[in-house]
Design an enzyme around this catalytic site. Structure first.
Site, short mmCIF file in Angstrom:
data_model
loop_
_atom_site.label_atom_id
_atom_site.label_comp_id
_atom_site.label_asym_id
_atom_site.label_seq_id
_atom_site.Cartn_x
_atom_site.Cartn_y
_atom_site.Cartn_z
N LYS A 177 0.88 -0.97 -0.10
CA LYS A 177 0.00 0.00 0.22
C LYS A 177 0.82 1.25 -0.01
CE LYS A 177 -1.79 2.91 2.75
NZ LYS A 177 -1.47 4.11 1.58
N GLU A 250 8.38 0.63 11.85
CA GLU A 250 9.34 1.45 12.03
C GLU A 250 8.72 2.86 11.95
OE1 GLU A 250 12.69 1.40 11.74
OE2 GLU A 250 13.10 -1.10 10.97
N CYS A 285 13.13 10.09 8.67
CA CYS A 285 12.80 9.59 9.92
C CYS A 285 14.03 9.89 10.88
CB CYS A 285 12.50 8.26 10.16
SG CYS A 285 13.78 7.07 9.15
N GLU A 386 8.11 15.62 16.33
CA GLU A 386 8.75 15.30 15.36
C GLU A 386 8.50 16.27 14.28
OE1 GLU A 386 7.56 11.95 13.05
OE2 GLU A 386 9.66 11.35 12.49
P1 NAD Z 1 1.65 8.20 8.07
O1 NAD Z 1 1.67 7.55 9.36
O2 NAD Z 1 0.68 9.04 8.16
O3 NAD Z 1 1.52 7.24 6.83
C1 NAD Z 1 2.36 6.15 6.52
C2 NAD Z 1 1.40 5.22 5.60
O4 NAD Z 1 0.12 4.81 6.46
C3 NAD Z 1 0.68 5.96 4.63
O5 NAD Z 1 0.51 4.97 3.41
C4 NAD Z 1 -0.66 5.99 4.96
O6 NAD Z 1 -1.61 6.02 3.87
C5 NAD Z 1 -1.06 4.98 5.77
N1 NAD Z 1 -2.23 4.71 6.77
C6 NAD Z 1 -2.70 5.90 6.99
N2 NAD Z 1 -3.65 5.84 8.04
C7 NAD Z 1 -3.58 4.47 8.50
C8 NAD Z 1 -4.31 3.51 9.07
N3 NAD Z 1 -5.19 3.77 10.02
N4 NAD Z 1 -3.91 2.12 8.98
C9 NAD Z 1 -3.00 1.69 8.29
N5 NAD Z 1 -2.20 2.68 7.51
C10 NAD Z 1 -2.54 4.02 7.39
O7 NAD Z 1 3.06 8.73 7.74
P2 NAD Z 1 3.77 9.51 6.65
O8 NAD Z 1 3.23 10.93 6.88
O9 NAD Z 1 3.55 8.87 5.30
O10 NAD Z 1 5.27 9.58 6.76
C11 NAD Z 1 6.03 10.28 7.62
C12 NAD Z 1 6.36 9.38 9.00
O11 NAD Z 1 7.00 8.25 8.70
C13 NAD Z 1 7.19 10.30 9.90
O12 NAD Z 1 6.67 10.05 11.29
C14 NAD Z 1 8.75 9.49 9.84
O13 NAD Z 1 9.18 9.59 10.86
C15 NAD Z 1 8.03 7.99 9.60
N6 NAD Z 1 9.06 7.34 9.12
C16 NAD Z 1 9.76 6.25 9.64
C17 NAD Z 1 10.76 5.51 9.31
C18 NAD Z 1 11.57 4.45 9.86
O14 NAD Z 1 12.26 3.74 9.31
N7 NAD Z 1 11.61 4.50 11.20
C19 NAD Z 1 11.29 5.71 7.92
C20 NAD Z 1 10.69 6.74 6.97
C21 NAD Z 1 9.42 7.42 7.57
#
Ligand code: NAD
Length: 495
Positions: A177, A250, A285, A386
């Protein structure tokens, strides 16, 4: 009126075939009136079909020898390597990041696949765990089953493949997804990958929370690799409870950088900390999100740091003159802009520096100049959250005790860095930090390579990715105990 420049479609793809859906536009964050393509609005019904296809493909794929799976993945990697240049341009247009970052992101698909195919022999045969007079105990790794891979918008291709490559090599079938904010390049990469594999092994359902939560809750999905924010990670954990899914999370970070009294505040250190904070406009991240500098170095550091940050050029990621691009999407842009305004209104000094590459086109894009925040309390919002944007607080500290307490005073625990010439001192501080990775005198892409375990303490996640750690995460250990003598086992005496 949106202007359609050249369209690309990220569709729902099940067993190699596009499935009808609604679509919504994907805008270029450097020119928000430009539509780069369209993304399917994936629904629970799409997830149902994709999971069914993945479940149908599972018996065949999991029974395929690991070495054969590796051959197919390697062929896909060779194919993908030929598309990096073209797809990096598409990724910059939909995501906003500068082109060299897009090359690393898209190039990650082939690189990560090749790395994991090199581990195929670790899965090829069971090992003998123990052999003695009682018999032989075998130990094998079995695929977990249908695996959901949920991806954020910041590094969509690279992060998808950190889950995909080990999951597929291990014999799992997948439903990916992508994020609704950066689905196009990843969609194309997944099409190429899927074409090399039996139908149903790789399926794609782009979309937002509806598709994501349906995938997480689906009873036939046995494993979820989720990369995203801590808040969504908590929802994923709740949603996955129904069939006790195996989870790899993650999540977000609020990485501290600690500059020790032994640090030489020179161009190298300052430039590294510019990269550490502002790469991908602060949307990684493990970008540094707060800097603590020993008071003896503080004034010198702030002055030099501001000079270095001022050299950042913000513009369209396709223009080689841009150091950083726009923020990826409007909600994130508004979140960071409002946070900066609240920080200023609360009395902190916010210095916004850097250069606009195209002042005339500035307001068409989701651009933010870099900001450095001083005169700010350790407990301030900008320090504790963050921010995920091009703004960083810089705070002084006096003792190791104090800075270790500051660094650990957070629900996050992804990474940190310690900067100084006194290696022993840096190591002793590093060991006291509550986070998954600590880097000494560096903190940027490449510092955690594919072989090193990567993941978070506390609210930054569960489990470790990279290397064998990811293969462990998408396999179940199975013991097969083949006894020839059970006489020593406890039990009632024979009647
Ligand atoms: P997000 O949590 O908003 O979304 C991540 C994914 O989850 C997207 O595909 C989104 O459509 C989906 N999603 C949204 N609601 C959901 C639900 N209820 N159930 C399942 N999936 C759902 O994150 P973002 O804004 O896309 O990305 C930024 C975040 O990701 C930051 O917090 C960043 O630190 C984190 N991140 C972490 C790592 C790591 O390796 N630790 C790497 C990259 C990004």
């Amino acid at each position: 009126m949106s202007q359609l420049v050249s369209t690309d479609r990220a569709a729902v793809v099940v067993a190699g075939k596009p499935v009808a859906s609604q679509f919504q536009p994907v805008h270029n964050p450097a020119r928000t009136d430009e539509v780069v393509g369209e993304v399917a609005v994936g629904t629970a019904a799409h997830v149902e079909r994709a999971v069914a296809a993945a479940a149908d493909a599972f018996p065949g794929w999991s029974a395929t020898p690991a070495t054969r799976r590796a051959e197919l993945l390697l062929a896909a990697a060779d194919d993908l390597a030929d598309h990096v240049d073209e797809l990096a341009t598409l990724l910059t247009r939909e995501q906003g990041k500068v082109r060299w970052e897009s090359m690393i992101d898209v190039g990650g698909a082939a690189k990560i696949l090749r790395y994991y195919t090199g581990l195929a022999d670790r899965l090829a045969a069971d090992e003998v765990f123990r052999r003695d007079d009682r018999g032989t105990v075998h130990l094998g790794r079995r695929p977990v089953g249908v695996t959901g891979i949920i991806v954020p918008w910041n590094s969509p291709v690279y992060l998808a493949f950190l889950g995909l490559a080990p999951a597929l090599l291990a014999g799992n079938t997948v439903v990916v997804k992508p994020s609704e904010y950066a689905p196009l390049a990843l969609g194309r990469v997944l099409d190429v990958l899927a074409a090399h594999l039996p139908p149903g092994v790789v399926n794609t359902v782009p979309g937002g929370a509806e598709a994501g939560s349906a995938l997480v809750a689906h009873p036939r999905v046995r494993k979820v690799f989720f990369t995203g924010s801590t808040a969504t990670g908590q929802q994923v954990m709740r949603g996955a409870a129904g069939n006790l899914k195996n989870l790899s999370l993650e999540l977000g970070g609020n990485d501290p950088a600690i500059v020790l009294p032994s640090a030489r505040v020179d161009d190298r250190l300052v430039d590294e900390l510019v990269r550490a904070v502002f790469t991908l406009s602060g949307q990684i991240c493990f970008d540094v999100k707060r800097i603590y500098v020993h008071r003896s170095r503080y004034a010198d550091f702030v002055e030099r740091y501001l000079d270095a940050v001022d050299r950042i050029v913000v513009g369209d990621g396709l223009d080689p003159a841009s150091t950083i691009g726009p923020v990826n999407n409007r909600p994130q842009f508004e979140r960071v802009r409002d946070l900066i305004e609240r920080t200023r209104a609360a009395g902190a000094t916010v210095r916004t520096v850097g250069r606009k590459l195209d002042p005339e086109g500035w307001d068409r894009g989701l651009f933010l100049l870099p900001s450095v925040v001083t005169d700010v309390e350790p407990g301030a919002e900008i320090v504790g959250c963050e921010q995920f944007g091009p703004v960083v607080p810089v705070l002084p500290y006096d003792t190791d005790e104090q800075v270790v307490a500051y660094a650990n005073d957070t629900e996050f625990g992804l990474s940190a860095s310690v900067w100084g010439e006194d290696r022993e001192h840096a190591l002793s501080v590093a060991r006291r930090l509550e986070c998954g990775s600590v880097f000494l005198n560096v903190h940027r892409l490449g510092a955690s390579d594919m072989t090193m375990p990567f993941g978070g303490f506390k609210g930054s996640g569960i489990g470790r990715g990279h290397g064998m750690y990811s293969l462990d995460a998408c396999t179940e250990l199975q013991v097969i105990a083949d006894y020839v003598d059970v006489s020593g086992f406890p039990g009632p005496p024979p009647s």
